[in-house]
Write an enzyme that holds these catalytic residues in place. Sequence first.
Site, mmCIF file in Angstrom:
data_model
loop_
_atom_site.group_PDB
_atom_site.id
_atom_site.type_symbol
_atom_site.label_atom_id
_atom_site.label_comp_id
_atom_site.label_asym_id
_atom_site.label_seq_id
_atom_site.Cartn_x
_atom_site.Cartn_y
_atom_site.Cartn_z
ATOM 1 N N ASP A 38 0.857 -1.179 0.000
ATOM 2 C CA ASP A 38 0.000 0.000 0.000
ATOM 3 C C ASP A 38 0.901 1.240 0.000
ATOM 4 O O ASP A 38 1.894 1.273 0.721
ATOM 5 C CB ASP A 38 -0.911 -0.003 1.231
ATOM 6 C CG ASP A 38 -2.016 1.020 1.153
ATOM 7 O OD1 ASP A 38 -1.705 2.231 1.046
ATOM 8 O OD2 ASP A 38 -3.190 0.636 1.210
ATOM 9 N N HIS A 107 -10.163 -4.213 -3.522
ATOM 10 C CA HIS A 107 -8.844 -4.442 -2.950
ATOM 11 C C HIS A 107 -8.970 -4.826 -1.481
ATOM 12 O O HIS A 107 -9.684 -4.199 -0.722
ATOM 13 C CB HIS A 107 -7.906 -3.253 -3.138
ATOM 14 C CG HIS A 107 -8.409 -1.931 -2.646
ATOM 15 N ND1 HIS A 107 -9.370 -1.200 -3.315
ATOM 16 C CD2 HIS A 107 -8.057 -1.197 -1.573
ATOM 17 C CE1 HIS A 107 -9.583 -0.066 -2.664
ATOM 18 N NE2 HIS A 107 -8.803 -0.044 -1.592
ATOM 19 N N LEU A 108 -8.259 -5.889 -1.143
ATOM 20 C CA LEU A 108 -8.214 -6.404 0.220
ATOM 21 C C LEU A 108 -7.029 -5.769 0.928
ATOM 22 O O LEU A 108 -5.884 -5.906 0.490
ATOM 23 C CB LEU A 108 -8.054 -7.931 0.203
ATOM 24 C CG LEU A 108 -7.782 -8.610 1.549
ATOM 25 C CD1 LEU A 108 -8.947 -8.405 2.514
ATOM 26 C CD2 LEU A 108 -7.520 -10.094 1.337
ATOM 27 N N HIS A 109 -7.303 -5.067 2.025
ATOM 28 C CA HIS A 109 -6.233 -4.522 2.859
ATOM 29 C C HIS A 109 -5.697 -5.628 3.755
ATOM 30 O O HIS A 109 -6.471 -6.364 4.383
ATOM 31 C CB HIS A 109 -6.747 -3.378 3.732
ATOM 32 C CG HIS A 109 -7.001 -2.129 2.972
ATOM 33 N ND1 HIS A 109 -6.043 -1.159 2.781
ATOM 34 C CD2 HIS A 109 -8.118 -1.683 2.342
ATOM 35 C CE1 HIS A 109 -6.549 -0.172 2.075
ATOM 36 N NE2 HIS A 109 -7.813 -0.469 1.779
#
Length: 150
Positions: A38, A107-109
Site C-alpha cells: 500500500d 482491494h483487500l487490505h
Amino acid sequence: MRMESNRSSYCVFCSIANGTEPTTEILSQNDELVCFRDVKPGAPHHYLVIPREHVGNCKSLRKEHIQLVLRMEEMAKAVLQMKGISDLQDIRLGFHMPPFSSVPHLHLHVLAPATQLSSRSLRFYGPQSFWFLTVENLLKHLREAGPPCY
C-alpha cells in the site's frame, strides 16, 4: 468474471495488475490476483490484494464471488508468512465500504501486526471502524443475503 464493462476511466489498480505501472513492486501474483505494498501504509506490513479483472468494490460482489474472496485471503496470508509474520491472529484483513474506498477497484487490505496499528490507522482499519468490512463479515453477508448493504 468481468464486473464492469465499457469502463472509460483510468484505473490505477488495473494498470498495476496489467504490469503497466512500473513503480509498483509486486510481492505475489498469479493468473487471477496481484499483491503489492500500500502506498500509504497503516501498519508495518500493509499490502493490497487485487483481482486482475476489474471489480468495482465489495458491494459489487455476489454469492458466486465467495471463492474469489477466499483466494484473496489465502494470498494475503501467504504474503504475510513470506514476510516473516507468523502470528496470523495479529492481523487485519478487510475491505473499505464505498464511498470510503480510495480506488474503485476491489482491494483487500492486509495489515500486520494489528497490535501496532496507530490510533489513526485504527480509525480506518480497526474493529470499531464502521466502514472497514472484514473478510469474515463480507463472507457472512455473501453466504446469507448477497452483497453487504451498509
